[in-house]
Design a protein around this motif. Sequence first.
Motif, mmCIF file in Angstrom:
data_model
loop_
_atom_site.group_PDB
_atom_site.id
_atom_site.type_symbol
_atom_site.label_atom_id
_atom_site.label_comp_id
_atom_site.label_asym_id
_atom_site.label_seq_id
_atom_site.Cartn_x
_atom_site.Cartn_y
_atom_site.Cartn_z
ATOM 1 N N VAL A 2 0.827 -1.211 0.000
ATOM 2 C CA VAL A 2 0.000 0.000 0.000
ATOM 3 C C VAL A 2 0.860 1.258 0.000
ATOM 4 N N TRP A 3 2.036 1.201 0.650
ATOM 5 C CA TRP A 3 2.908 2.370 0.754
ATOM 6 C C TRP A 3 3.445 2.828 -0.602
ATOM 7 N N ASP A 4 3.345 1.994 -1.614
ATOM 8 C CA ASP A 4 3.785 2.375 -2.957
ATOM 9 C C ASP A 4 2.750 3.249 -3.669
ATOM 10 N N GLY A 5 1.612 3.499 -3.025
ATOM 11 C CA GLY A 5 0.553 4.260 -3.674
ATOM 12 C C GLY A 5 -0.335 3.333 -4.488
ATOM 13 N N GLY A 6 -1.415 3.898 -4.992
ATOM 14 C CA GLY A 6 -2.334 3.099 -5.789
ATOM 15 C C GLY A 6 -3.556 2.688 -4.987
ATOM 16 N N MET A 7 -4.402 3.677 -4.672
ATOM 17 C CA MET A 7 -5.644 3.420 -3.959
ATOM 18 C C MET A 7 -6.779 4.054 -4.751
ATOM 19 N N SER A 8 -7.878 3.361 -4.862
ATOM 20 C CA SER A 8 -9.037 3.870 -5.578
ATOM 21 C C SER A 8 -10.070 4.386 -4.579
ATOM 22 N N PHE A 9 -10.478 5.646 -4.742
ATOM 23 C CA PHE A 9 -11.517 6.170 -3.868
ATOM 24 C C PHE A 9 -12.789 5.355 -4.003
ATOM 25 N N HIS A 10 -13.161 5.039 -5.240
ATOM 26 C CA HIS A 10 -14.429 4.339 -5.463
ATOM 27 C C HIS A 10 -14.413 2.947 -4.840
ATOM 28 N N GLY A 11 -13.265 2.258 -4.911
ATOM 29 C CA GLY A 11 -13.143 0.968 -4.241
ATOM 30 C C GLY A 11 -13.212 1.123 -2.734
ATOM 31 N N GLY A 12 -12.509 2.154 -2.218
ATOM 32 C CA GLY A 12 -12.550 2.418 -0.781
ATOM 33 C C GLY A 12 -13.944 2.763 -0.311
ATOM 34 N N LEU A 13 -14.693 3.510 -1.135
ATOM 35 C CA LEU A 13 -16.067 3.858 -0.782
ATOM 36 C C LEU A 13 -16.929 2.611 -0.648
ATOM 37 N N LEU A 14 -16.797 1.687 -1.586
ATOM 38 C CA LEU A 14 -17.568 0.448 -1.505
ATOM 39 C C LEU A 14 -17.184 -0.342 -0.258
ATOM 40 N N GLY A 15 -15.884 -0.333 0.080
ATOM 41 C CA GLY A 15 -15.438 -1.018 1.287
ATOM 42 C C GLY A 15 -16.027 -0.399 2.540
ATOM 43 N N VAL A 16 -16.090 0.932 2.579
ATOM 44 C CA VAL A 16 -16.655 1.626 3.742
ATOM 45 C C VAL A 16 -18.165 1.412 3.814
ATOM 46 N N ILE A 17 -18.828 1.383 2.674
ATOM 47 C CA ILE A 17 -20.279 1.112 2.664
ATOM 48 C C ILE A 17 -20.560 -0.249 3.277
ATOM 49 N N LEU A 18 -19.777 -1.250 2.896
ATOM 50 C CA LEU A 18 -19.951 -2.585 3.465
ATOM 51 C C LEU A 18 -19.659 -2.574 4.962
ATOM 52 N N ALA A 19 -18.588 -1.899 5.372
ATOM 53 C CA ALA A 19 -18.243 -1.820 6.796
ATOM 54 C C ALA A 19 -19.348 -1.121 7.576
ATOM 55 N N THR A 20 -19.906 -0.061 6.994
ATOM 56 C CA THR A 20 -20.979 0.684 7.657
ATOM 57 C C THR A 20 -22.228 -0.170 7.808
ATOM 58 N N TRP A 21 -22.552 -0.927 6.778
ATOM 59 C CA TRP A 21 -23.717 -1.814 6.843
ATOM 60 C C TRP A 21 -23.538 -2.867 7.927
ATOM 61 N N LEU A 22 -22.353 -3.465 8.003
ATOM 62 C CA LEU A 22 -22.093 -4.492 9.021
ATOM 63 C C LEU A 22 -22.167 -3.896 10.426
ATOM 64 N N PHE A 23 -21.591 -2.703 10.599
ATOM 65 C CA PHE A 23 -21.599 -2.082 11.924
ATOM 66 C C PHE A 23 -23.009 -1.660 12.316
ATOM 67 N N ALA A 24 -23.771 -1.128 11.351
ATOM 68 C CA ALA A 24 -25.140 -0.714 11.648
ATOM 69 C C ALA A 24 -25.989 -1.901 12.088
ATOM 70 N N ARG A 25 -25.798 -3.044 11.434
ATOM 71 C CA ARG A 25 -26.534 -4.245 11.836
ATOM 72 C C ARG A 25 -26.147 -4.664 13.253
ATOM 73 N N LYS A 26 -24.855 -4.547 13.553
ATOM 74 C CA LYS A 26 -24.388 -4.923 14.881
ATOM 75 C C LYS A 26 -25.028 -4.045 15.959
ATOM 76 N N LYS A 27 -25.190 -2.754 15.670
ATOM 77 C CA LYS A 27 -25.721 -1.809 16.643
ATOM 78 C C LYS A 27 -27.226 -1.590 16.496
ATOM 79 N N ILE A 28 -27.857 -2.357 15.613
ATOM 80 C CA ILE A 28 -29.306 -2.262 15.378
ATOM 81 C C ILE A 28 -29.681 -0.834 14.995
ATOM 82 N N LEU A 29 -28.954 -0.298 14.034
ATOM 83 C CA LEU A 29 -29.232 1.027 13.498
ATOM 84 C C LEU A 29 -29.639 0.903 12.031
ATOM 85 N N ALA A 30 -30.489 1.794 11.572
ATOM 86 C CA ALA A 30 -30.780 1.855 10.146
ATOM 87 C C ALA A 30 -29.497 2.189 9.404
#
Length: 266
Positions: A89-117
């Motif tokens: 990762v330190w060599d660079g080369g990160m996609s915002f759009h890929g990271g966004l999809l990763g965060v969306i999935l993380a947010t969905w998993l966390f919201a389910r854990k905390k019983i949040l919409a």
Amino acid sequence: MLSYPEIDPVAVSLGPFQVHWYGLMYVVGFVAAWWLGCKRAERIGLTRDDIGDYLFYAAIGVVAGGRVGYALFYGLEQFAADPLWIFRVWDGGMSFHGGLLGVILATWLFARKKILAFFTMADFVAPLAPIGLGAGRIGNFINHELPGRVTSLPWGMPFPGMGPEPRHPSALYEALLEGAVLFVLLWWISAKPQKRGFVSGVFLLGYGAFRFIVEFVRLPDAHIGYIAFGWVTMGMLLTLPMMLFGVLLIAWSQKQPVDVKTTDKR
């Protein structure tokens, strides 16, 4: 014309151990998100510990999603030739759009854990992201990444390794728009409770519009070039669905309830 600042991409070097500015920018982003999140955590019934837990989910989503997204959208040939490259990762080369999809999935998993919409959590998270996005673009600039097109504007600067022509500092444009401006906009909008999904929609539309605009002065990746018409880039192509979904989400949100400490699973 300005001179490109001579900043060593390596911030700290202790023998074989090196800490890159690019990596430190991620730390800046997550620390800022934690601090800002703690200030508003009670709004949706979370604690400071919950914010730390969520950022663990988000960090995995950002790094894994961003790296995989870059490999799929921009670096498929490089990944095929050297599969271990995806872990450097330190060599660079990160996609915002890929990271966004990763965060969306993380947010969905966390919201389910905390019983949040889901959009309750997403609206909470959206204003926390721009500072990290802006810091990441500064990391790109230090890494000599995201060169701009040749310009005659007085703030143009020769890009390292690309000849004497002054170029747009496109990474700094993105740091300003996707970082500072988007943060101020979202933090101001979310200062008062909004209808569910509205803040998320503004984030998608705002980031998409800013990114689309900067793509006109940012050089496309050399191994991809322009996708169509001699000016459409991969960044534009990936950003259009964001803007469309942002508009649809803003419209959908107008029929949703104002979201304060909701605990349903809708």
